[in-house]
Design a protein around this motif. Structure first.
Motif, PDB file in Angstrom:
ATOM      1  N   ILE A  70      40.806  34.073  41.732  1.00  0.00           N
ATOM      2  CA  ILE A  70      40.031  34.739  40.673  1.00  0.00           C
ATOM      3  C   ILE A  70      39.868  33.700  39.559  1.00  0.00           C
ATOM      4  N   THR A  71      38.625  33.440  39.165  1.00  0.00           N
ATOM      5  CA  THR A  71      38.375  32.295  38.270  1.00  0.00           C
ATOM      6  C   THR A  71      37.600  32.702  37.010  1.00  0.00           C
ATOM      7  N   PRO A  72      37.711  31.885  35.946  1.00  0.00           N
ATOM      8  CA  PRO A  72      37.055  32.184  34.670  1.00  0.00           C
ATOM      9  C   PRO A  72      35.679  31.512  34.565  1.00  0.00           C
ATOM     10  N   TRP A  73      34.993  31.798  33.448  1.00  0.00           N
ATOM     11  CA  TRP A  73      33.630  31.323  33.252  1.00  0.00           C
ATOM     12  C   TRP A  73      33.544  29.975  32.552  1.00  0.00           C
ATOM     13  N   ASN A  74      34.658  29.501  31.960  1.00  0.00           N
ATOM     14  CA  ASN A  74      34.506  28.305  31.111  1.00  0.00           C
ATOM     15  C   ASN A  74      34.322  27.013  31.907  1.00  0.00           C
TER      16      ASN A  74
ATOM     17  N   THR B 288      36.976  24.800  42.833  1.00  0.00           N
ATOM     18  CA  THR B 288      37.341  23.750  43.804  1.00  0.00           C
ATOM     19  C   THR B 288      38.808  23.339  43.656  1.00  0.00           C
ATOM     20  N   ARG B 289      39.361  23.489  42.451  1.00  0.00           N
ATOM     21  CA  ARG B 289      40.769  23.168  42.228  1.00  0.00           C
ATOM     22  C   ARG B 289      41.663  24.085  43.063  1.00  0.00           C
ATOM     23  N   LYS B 290      41.130  25.240  43.458  1.00  0.00           N
ATOM     24  CA  LYS B 290      41.871  26.186  44.300  1.00  0.00           C
ATOM     25  C   LYS B 290      41.418  26.073  45.762  1.00  0.00           C
TER      26      LYS B 290
ATOM     27  N   LEU C 146      37.157  34.410  47.234  1.00  0.00           N
ATOM     28  CA  LEU C 146      37.014  34.129  45.799  1.00  0.00           C
ATOM     29  C   LEU C 146      36.245  35.219  45.075  1.00  0.00           C
ATOM     30  N   LYS C 147      36.797  35.602  43.903  1.00  0.00           N
ATOM     31  CA  LYS C 147      36.013  36.411  42.966  1.00  0.00           C
ATOM     32  C   LYS C 147      35.750  35.549  41.744  1.00  0.00           C
ATOM     33  N   PRO C 148      34.509  35.075  41.592  1.00  0.00           N
ATOM     34  CA  PRO C 148      34.213  34.239  40.424  1.00  0.00           C
ATOM     35  C   PRO C 148      34.085  35.094  39.169  1.00  0.00           C
TER      36      PRO C 148
ATOM     37  N   THR D 159      43.064  31.809  37.398  1.00  0.00           N
ATOM     38  CA  THR D 159      42.901  31.111  36.121  1.00  0.00           C
ATOM     39  C   THR D 159      42.184  32.049  35.176  1.00  0.00           C
ATOM     40  N   GLY D 160      42.764  32.238  34.000  1.00  0.00           N
ATOM     41  CA  GLY D 160      42.157  33.142  33.028  1.00  0.00           C
ATOM     42  C   GLY D 160      43.139  33.429  31.913  1.00  0.00           C
ATOM     43  N   SER D 161      42.999  34.584  31.297  1.00  0.00           N
ATOM     44  CA  SER D 161      43.835  34.889  30.135  1.00  0.00           C
ATOM     45  C   SER D 161      45.237  35.331  30.560  1.00  0.00           C
ATOM     46  N   THR D 162      46.167  35.177  29.649  1.00  0.00           N
ATOM     47  CA  THR D 162      47.554  35.562  29.937  1.00  0.00           C
ATOM     48  C   THR D 162      47.660  37.064  30.188  1.00  0.00           C
TER      49      THR D 162
ATOM     50  N   GLU E  35      47.194  30.014  36.024  1.00  0.00           N
ATOM     51  CA  GLU E  35      46.806  29.052  34.981  1.00  0.00           C
ATOM     52  C   GLU E  35      46.259  29.894  33.842  1.00  0.00           C
ATOM     53  N   LEU E  36      47.058  30.062  32.793  1.00  0.00           N
ATOM     54  CA  LEU E  36      46.713  31.064  31.776  1.00  0.00           C
ATOM     55  C   LEU E  36      46.336  30.418  30.443  1.00  0.00           C
ATOM     56  N   GLY E  37      46.427  31.191  29.406  1.00  0.00           N
ATOM     57  CA  GLY E  37      45.949  30.732  28.104  1.00  0.00           C
ATOM     58  C   GLY E  37      46.819  29.637  27.489  1.00  0.00           C
TER      59      GLY E  37
ATOM     60  N   THR F 180      37.949  25.606  26.069  1.00  0.00           N
ATOM     61  CA  THR F 180      38.771  25.111  27.166  1.00  0.00           C
ATOM     62  C   THR F 180      40.207  25.538  26.905  1.00  0.00           C
ATOM     63  N   CYS F 181      40.919  25.803  28.003  1.00  0.00           N
ATOM     64  CA  CYS F 181      42.288  26.295  27.853  1.00  0.00           C
ATOM     65  C   CYS F 181      43.193  25.224  27.270  1.00  0.00           C
ATOM     66  N   VAL F 182      42.822  23.933  27.437  1.00  0.00           N
ATOM     67  CA  VAL F 182      43.665  22.846  26.929  1.00  0.00           C
ATOM     68  C   VAL F 182      43.151  22.315  25.590  1.00  0.00           C
TER      69      VAL F 182
ATOM     70  N   GLU G 100      47.099  32.296  17.676  1.00  0.00           N
ATOM     71  CA  GLU G 100      46.324  32.799  18.834  1.00  0.00           C
ATOM     72  C   GLU G 100      45.308  31.769  19.259  1.00  0.00           C
ATOM     73  N   GLU G 101      44.957  31.805  20.555  1.00  0.00           N
ATOM     74  CA  GLU G 101      43.922  30.920  21.081  1.00  0.00           C
ATOM     75  C   GLU G 101      42.560  31.365  20.518  1.00  0.00           C
ATOM     76  N   THR G 102      41.859  30.444  19.792  1.00  0.00           N
ATOM     77  CA  THR G 102      40.572  30.822  19.195  1.00  0.00           C
ATOM     78  C   THR G 102      39.441  30.781  20.218  1.00  0.00           C
TER      79      THR G 102
HETATM   80  P1  NAD Z   1      39.835  36.656  31.726  1.00  0.00           P
HETATM   81  O1  NAD Z   1      41.292  36.697  31.990  1.00  0.00           O
HETATM   82  O2  NAD Z   1      39.226  37.726  30.948  1.00  0.00           O
HETATM   83  O3  NAD Z   1      39.033  36.585  33.103  1.00  0.00           O
HETATM   84  C1  NAD Z   1      39.316  35.643  34.095  1.00  0.00           C
HETATM   85  C2  NAD Z   1      38.926  36.213  35.444  1.00  0.00           C
HETATM   86  O4  NAD Z   1      39.714  37.362  35.699  1.00  0.00           O
HETATM   87  C3  NAD Z   1      37.476  36.674  35.542  1.00  0.00           C
HETATM   88  O5  NAD Z   1      37.001  36.395  36.833  1.00  0.00           O
HETATM   89  C4  NAD Z   1      37.596  38.168  35.319  1.00  0.00           C
HETATM   90  O6  NAD Z   1      36.545  38.908  35.899  1.00  0.00           O
HETATM   91  C5  NAD Z   1      38.881  38.438  36.046  1.00  0.00           C
HETATM   92  N1  NAD Z   1      39.538  39.690  35.669  1.00  0.00           N
HETATM   93  C6  NAD Z   1      39.700  40.197  34.428  1.00  0.00           C
HETATM   94  N2  NAD Z   1      40.377  41.379  34.500  1.00  0.00           N
HETATM   95  C7  NAD Z   1      40.666  41.564  35.816  1.00  0.00           C
HETATM   96  C8  NAD Z   1      41.371  42.559  36.534  1.00  0.00           C
HETATM   97  N3  NAD Z   1      41.937  43.601  35.920  1.00  0.00           N
HETATM   98  N4  NAD Z   1      41.471  42.432  37.879  1.00  0.00           N
HETATM   99  C9  NAD Z   1      40.932  41.381  38.513  1.00  0.00           C
HETATM  100  N5  NAD Z   1      40.252  40.408  37.888  1.00  0.00           N
HETATM  101  C10 NAD Z   1      40.130  40.494  36.553  1.00  0.00           C
HETATM  102  O7  NAD Z   1      39.598  35.225  31.064  1.00  0.00           O
HETATM  103  P2  NAD Z   1      38.226  34.552  30.609  1.00  0.00           P
HETATM  104  O8  NAD Z   1      37.842  35.103  29.288  1.00  0.00           O
HETATM  105  O9  NAD Z   1      37.210  34.577  31.701  1.00  0.00           O
HETATM  106  O10 NAD Z   1      38.711  33.027  30.478  1.00  0.00           O
HETATM  107  C11 NAD Z   1      39.281  32.530  29.321  1.00  0.00           C
HETATM  108  C12 NAD Z   1      40.791  32.440  29.454  1.00  0.00           C
HETATM  109  O11 NAD Z   1      41.141  31.646  30.584  1.00  0.00           O
HETATM  110  C13 NAD Z   1      41.420  31.761  28.278  1.00  0.00           C
HETATM  111  O12 NAD Z   1      42.600  32.424  27.907  1.00  0.00           O
HETATM  112  C14 NAD Z   1      41.754  30.368  28.801  1.00  0.00           C
HETATM  113  O13 NAD Z   1      42.779  29.720  28.114  1.00  0.00           O
HETATM  114  C15 NAD Z   1      42.077  30.645  30.222  1.00  0.00           C
HETATM  115  N6  NAD Z   1      41.907  29.446  31.031  1.00  0.00           N
HETATM  116  C16 NAD Z   1      43.028  28.833  31.506  1.00  0.00           C
HETATM  117  C17 NAD Z   1      42.921  27.672  32.251  1.00  0.00           C
HETATM  118  C18 NAD Z   1      44.139  26.995  32.769  1.00  0.00           C
HETATM  119  O14 NAD Z   1      44.021  26.164  33.657  1.00  0.00           O
HETATM  120  N7  NAD Z   1      45.327  27.306  32.291  1.00  0.00           N
HETATM  121  C19 NAD Z   1      41.664  27.145  32.547  1.00  0.00           C
HETATM  122  C20 NAD Z   1      40.536  27.817  32.049  1.00  0.00           C
HETATM  123  C21 NAD Z   1      40.683  28.974  31.297  1.00  0.00           C
END
Ligand code: NAD
Length: 484
Positions: free
Chosen positions: A153-157, A164-166, A179-181, A235-238, A258-260, A291-293, A386-388
């Motif tokens: 499951i991957t984020p938009w940034n 591909t990292r996965k 994959l769920k993008p 990869t996404g939010s904490t 890989e979180l916030g 970017t998360c970093v 907090e992460e801005t």
């Molecule tokens: P998000 O957590 O809202 O979403 C990420 C993914 O999770 C999306 O595909 C979204 O559709 C999915 N998702 C959300 N809720 C879900 C649920 N209940 N069940 C299944 N899937 C769900 O994050 P975002 O806003 O897309 O991305 C930004 C965050 O990602 C920031 O916190 C950033 O720091 C983090 N990030 C981390 C890294 C890293 O490598 N550590 C890299 C890039 C982004």
């Protein structure tokens, strides 16, 4: 978009090697964050379709696993070459749906491709061990095996590189991946799937399920709860990571998270200030600060605070905000109105606590926000905690090494940290004291496929990239031979 190969712009899901629709025909519109213009639409996949994709992955994986690492690498190499051959088209698709400037999008495509190339080679070295046995009539062997069906499951940034990292290590190791993008950026994911198909990656091994925000929960629930899936990489939010971790608990899945982040960027008085400004520009304003970093809190030692602030403000004044597809634009839009509102909230709260604007300081309409430098920011400000996730650089003062290390570590996050210093003893002391998975020393750019990327504390579990990234997709099996 004027693509050389319009066939890369796919508006269907990719399941079991078939381009397909959602069962009930639901579709979601995807819009350009710079202009609001509708780019196209994608099927809105749900739980049943996800179940089917997992079953297809399970059916395809044994034959893929049975290939030699070299045979898998040959197909993955082809995928890598096709990604690079279509770099311009893929970058255009990314800029249209995500907003980042074309030059950055081209850079991300090369970065994304590098994971496929790297892991195709690295999987040839998934060595085991022969361990001196504990008894004369026994032998101990350790071998590594693919974990099986995996999910991502991957984020938009970073719409391509986070995939591909996965997928790179998963497929190289002999796993299949569903994959769920991110809902905002499905087209980059589907273009990668189109190229995987052309590269001869067998049907079912890599399926892509677009879903809007609500449907993502359904797809995610199936990926987490289905016992066939043995590993989830997210990869996404904490907050979402924690939720997915809980959903995976009943089936005891392996997890990579890989979180916030909340990266400190520290400038000591002995630093090369021009280099520090250059590093801060890359770390803070790349991808409009999404970017998360990216540097979230910039700590500057008292004696160089004003000089650094002036130099940073001057550098920020050279940035050009606009539609990422236009020449010369360095800063694109934020992903959506919610992201703009968060940056505004962090800015307003800091101003109410006495911070001052040195550059930028306002929303520019649509999803655009001016690259901003804030000085005299107190440690209690929300944006220091907090992460801005936007182009907002808060400058905080510190007195000495112990003071700044304490402040830098005073967060639940532990992804990336940066510092600029020239004293060698300080370089080692500070690098060792920072509670972060990655530390950039006299550099603002740390990402590469050859190094382990990942965080400590609430920033996640596991590492991506490098030899460590392959281990995340391998099980260790111990063979004990008796009667020898
Ligand atoms: P998000 O957590 O809202 O979403 C990420 C993914 O999770 C999306 O595909 C979204 O559709 C999915 N998702 C959300 N809720 C879900 C649920 N209940 N069940 C299944 N899937 C769900 O994050 P975002 O806003 O897309 O991305 C930004 C965050 O990602 C920031 O916190 C950033 O720091 C983090 N990030 C981390 C890294 C890293 O490598 N550590 C890299 C890039 C982004």
């Amino acid at each position: 978009m004027e693509l050389k190969d319009p066939d890369l712009f796919r508006q269907q899901a990719f399941v079991n090697g078939q381009w397909c629709e959602a069962d009930h025909g639901a579709r979601t519109d995807i819009c350009n964050p710079a202009s609001g213009e509708k780019l196209g639409s994608v099927p809105n996949m749900g739980r049943t379709e996800t179940h089917r994709a997992i079953a297809a992955a399970q059916a395809a994986q044994p034959a893929w696993r049975a290939l030699t690492a070299k045979e898998r690498a040959t197909k993955l190499r082809k995928w890598y070459e096709l990604i690079m051959a279509n770099q311009d088209d893929l970058a255009q698709i990314m800029t249209a749906e995500q907003g980042k400037p074309l030059a950055e999008a081209r850079g991300e495509i090369a970065y994304a491709a590098s994971f496929i190339e790297w892991f195709a080679e690295e999987a040839k070295r998934a060595y085991g061990d022969v361990i001196p046995a504990h008894a004369a009539d026994k032998r101990i062997l350790v071998q590594k095996e693919p974990v099986g069906v995996t999910a991502a499951i991957t984020p938009w940034n970073f719409p391509s590189a986070m995939i591909t990292r996965k997928a790179g290590p998963a497929l190289a190791a002999g796993c299949a991946m569903v994959l769920k993008p991110a809902p905002q950026t499905p087209f980059s994911a589907l273009a990668l799937a189109a190229l995987a198909e052309r590269a001869g990656i067998p049907a079912g091994l890599f399926s892509v399920l677009p879903a809007d925000i609500a449907a993502s929960h359904e797809v995610g629930a199936e990926l987490c709860e289905n016992p066939i899936v043995r590993k989830l990489s997210f990869t996404g939010s904490t907050a979402v990571g924690i939720q997915l971790m809980a959903q995976c608990a009943p089936t005891v899945k392996k997890l990579s998270l890989e979180l916030g982040g909340n990266a400190p960027f520290i400038v000591f008085a002995d630093a090369d200030l021009d280099a520090a400004v250059e590093g801060a520009m890359i770390s803070k304003y790349r991808n409009a600060g999404q970017t998360c970093v990216c540097a979230n809190r910039i700590y500057v030692q008292e004696s160089v605070y004003d000089a650094f602030a002036a130099k940073l403000a001057a550098a920020v004044a050279t940035l050009k905000v606009g539609n990422g597809s236009e020449a010369g634009v360095t800063t694109g839009p934020l992903i959506d109105a919610r992201a703009v509102a968060k940056v505004q909230r962090h800015l307003d709260e800091a101003l109410s606590q006495g911070a001052r604007v040195l550059a930028g300081g306002q929303a520019l309409g649509g999803n655009f926000f001016a690259p901003t430098v804030l000085v005299d920011v107190p440690p209690s400000a929300l944006l220091a905690r907090e992460e801005t996730f936007g182009p907002l650089a808060p400058l905080l003062r510190f007195s000495d090494e112990a003071d700044v290390i304490r402040q830098a570590n005073a967060t639940e996050f532990g992804l990336a940290a940066y510092f600029y210093a020239r004293d060698l003893g300080r370089v080692f002391r500070v690098a060792e004291a920072l509670e972060y998975g990655m530390v950039g020393i006299n550099t603002g750019l740390i990402s590469t496929e050859v190094a382990p990327f990942g965080g400590m504390k609430a920033s996640g579990l596991g590492r991506e990239g490098s030899k460590y990234g392959l281990d995340e997709y391998l099980e260790i099996k111990y063979l004990c031979l008796g009667g020898i």
